[in-house]
Motif scaffolding. Structure first.
Motif, mmCIF file in Angstrom:
data_model
loop_
_atom_site.group_PDB
_atom_site.id
_atom_site.type_symbol
_atom_site.label_atom_id
_atom_site.label_comp_id
_atom_site.label_asym_id
_atom_site.label_seq_id
_atom_site.Cartn_x
_atom_site.Cartn_y
_atom_site.Cartn_z
ATOM 1 N N VAL A 74 0.880 -1.117 0.110
ATOM 2 C CA VAL A 74 -0.149 0.235 0.143
ATOM 3 C C VAL A 74 1.148 1.229 0.138
ATOM 4 O O VAL A 74 0.508 2.612 -0.187
ATOM 5 N N ARG A 75 2.118 0.770 0.355
ATOM 6 C CA ARG A 75 3.282 2.325 0.054
ATOM 7 C C ARG A 75 4.165 2.231 -1.222
ATOM 8 O O ARG A 75 4.584 0.587 -0.830
ATOM 9 N N CYS A 76 4.847 2.942 -1.411
ATOM 10 C CA CYS A 76 6.164 3.273 -2.049
ATOM 11 C C CYS A 76 6.846 2.726 -0.951
ATOM 12 O O CYS A 76 6.897 2.067 -0.502
ATOM 13 N N ARG A 77 7.615 2.259 -2.228
ATOM 14 C CA ARG A 77 9.155 1.914 -2.195
ATOM 15 C C ARG A 77 9.684 2.820 -0.462
ATOM 16 O O ARG A 77 10.323 2.360 0.729
ATOM 17 N N ALA A 78 9.930 4.139 -0.953
ATOM 18 C CA ALA A 78 10.258 4.971 -0.436
ATOM 19 C C ALA A 78 9.692 5.300 1.759
ATOM 20 O O ALA A 78 10.098 4.819 2.325
ATOM 21 N N CYS A 79 8.260 5.028 1.008
ATOM 22 C CA CYS A 79 7.738 5.467 1.755
ATOM 23 C C CYS A 79 7.329 4.099 2.890
ATOM 24 O O CYS A 79 7.468 4.249 4.827
ATOM 25 N N GLN A 80 7.646 3.100 2.474
ATOM 26 C CA GLN A 80 7.508 1.494 3.061
ATOM 27 C C GLN A 80 8.966 1.423 3.969
ATOM 28 O O GLN A 80 8.337 0.976 4.829
#
Ligand SMILES: [Zn+2]
Ligand SMILES: [Zn+2]
Length: 65
Positions: free
Chosen positions: A44-50
């Motif tokens: 549910v999140r992009c790599r950066a946010c994950q």
């Protein structure tokens, strides 16, 4: 005429694949594009946010609300 072809493909910010924007989902945190394949896998999140989410997952501050 210089009419652009309809091109709804976007790069998924998690897996890097080019997928159809109309079938993708926005990152839960920043709203960037994620493909439907990742979404189906629970992303549910992009790599950066994950990475940020995982980095803080070990020390989740208690929320007053
Ligand atoms: Zn993806
Ligand atoms: Zn994000």
């Amino acid at each position: 005429m210089a009419q652009l072809q309809e091109h709804d493909a976007m790069i998924c910010r998690f897996c890097g694949n080019e997928e159809r924007a109309s079938e993708g989902y926005p990152c839960h945190d920043c709203g960037t594009f994620l493909c439907v394949m990742c979404n189906m896998r629970g992303v549910v999140r992009c790599r950066a946010c994950q990475a940020k989410a995982e980095g803080t997952a070990a020390a989740i501050p208690p929320r007053a609300t």
